[in-house]
Design an enzyme around this catalytic site. Structure first.
Site, short mmCIF file in Angstrom:
data_model
loop_
_atom_site.label_atom_id
_atom_site.label_comp_id
_atom_site.label_asym_id
_atom_site.label_seq_id
_atom_site.Cartn_x
_atom_site.Cartn_y
_atom_site.Cartn_z
N VAL A 106 -25.35 16.88 10.97
CA VAL A 106 -25.40 16.61 12.40
C VAL A 106 -26.16 17.75 13.09
CG1 VAL A 106 -23.20 17.71 13.03
CG2 VAL A 106 -24.06 15.79 14.38
N GLU A 107 -26.99 17.39 14.04
CA GLU A 107 -27.70 18.39 14.84
C GLU A 107 -26.71 18.93 15.86
OE1 GLU A 107 -29.28 20.53 17.54
OE2 GLU A 107 -29.05 18.48 18.33
N SER A 108 -26.51 20.24 15.88
CA SER A 108 -25.38 20.83 16.60
C SER A 108 -25.46 20.71 18.12
CB SER A 108 -25.18 22.29 16.19
OG SER A 108 -26.33 23.05 16.47
N ASP A 144 -6.69 17.05 29.80
CA ASP A 144 -6.07 17.29 28.50
C ASP A 144 -6.98 18.25 27.74
OD1 ASP A 144 -3.79 15.61 28.69
OD2 ASP A 144 -5.02 13.86 28.26
N HIS A 199 -5.26 10.87 23.49
CA HIS A 199 -5.59 11.88 22.47
C HIS A 199 -6.06 11.23 21.17
CE1 HIS A 199 -2.42 14.63 24.55
NE2 HIS A 199 -3.54 14.58 25.24
N GLU A 200 -5.30 10.24 20.73
CA GLU A 200 -5.60 9.60 19.46
C GLU A 200 -6.97 8.93 19.50
OE1 GLU A 200 -1.16 9.69 20.20
OE2 GLU A 200 -2.91 9.14 21.39
N CYS A 229 -6.48 12.36 30.95
CA CYS A 229 -5.46 11.35 30.70
C CYS A 229 -5.93 10.05 31.36
CB CYS A 229 -4.12 11.79 31.27
SG CYS A 229 -2.85 10.50 31.17
#
EC number: 1.7.1.13
Length: 153
Positions: A73-75, A58, A92-93, A51
């Site tokens: 995407v390379e993991s 969070d 969060h957003e 937070c």
């Protein structure tokens, strides 16, 4: 085949955890089946950030779905990017959108969506959903199937 991976800096290497998402390097590799319409799903059931006001942790269950174009995407780089949020204060957003926007910027996928299912803070779960547009026709796109909050398990 090895030439497809020559520019990778993290896969197969010992690398340090990035201190922040801005320092994390997301990498891509050529789509191994170009021209085929299929969906890739990454799930991070233990995503963490802080937070920005209280510094309290969070937690979220992140589901990232995309239909690739020329790149995937390379993991390992994605894992390091996601874990780089662990000690960073962000709402969060903002976390959810930063993840989606970085992947879109890197890959230019046909389509991408993110479902970020955040565990409650103050008794209220916050879920964030975004997608680049309508899902493409002819691609199986399963539901994310993360249940509504009831202990989120």
């Amino acid at each position: 085949m090895a030439e497809n991976y020559a520019g990778l800096t993290q896969l197969g290497q010992t690398v340090s955890q990035p201190a922040s998402p801005d320092q994390a390097v997301l990498e891509k590799v050529p789509n191994p089946t170009p021209g085929k319409a299929y969906m890739i799903r990454f799930t991070a059931p233990e995503f963490t950030s802080l937070c920005p006001l209280t510094g309290q942790p969070d937690f979220a269950h992140i589901v990232l779905d995309y239909v690739p174009r020329d790149w995937i995407v390379e993991s390992k780089s994605l894992k390091l990017f996601l874990t780089s949020f662990r000690n960073v204060g962000s709402f969060h957003e903002a976390c959810s959108m930063k993840i989606a926007e970085r992947v879109v910027s890197l890959l230019d996928p046909v389509w991408l969506r993110i479902g970020a299912y955040w565990y409650p803070r103050g008794g209220i779960p916050i879920d964030v959903f975004w997608q680049t547009g309508s899902p493409p026709d002819g691609v199986w796109i399963p539901a994310q199937d993360v249940p509504g909050y009831r202990g989120r398990g």
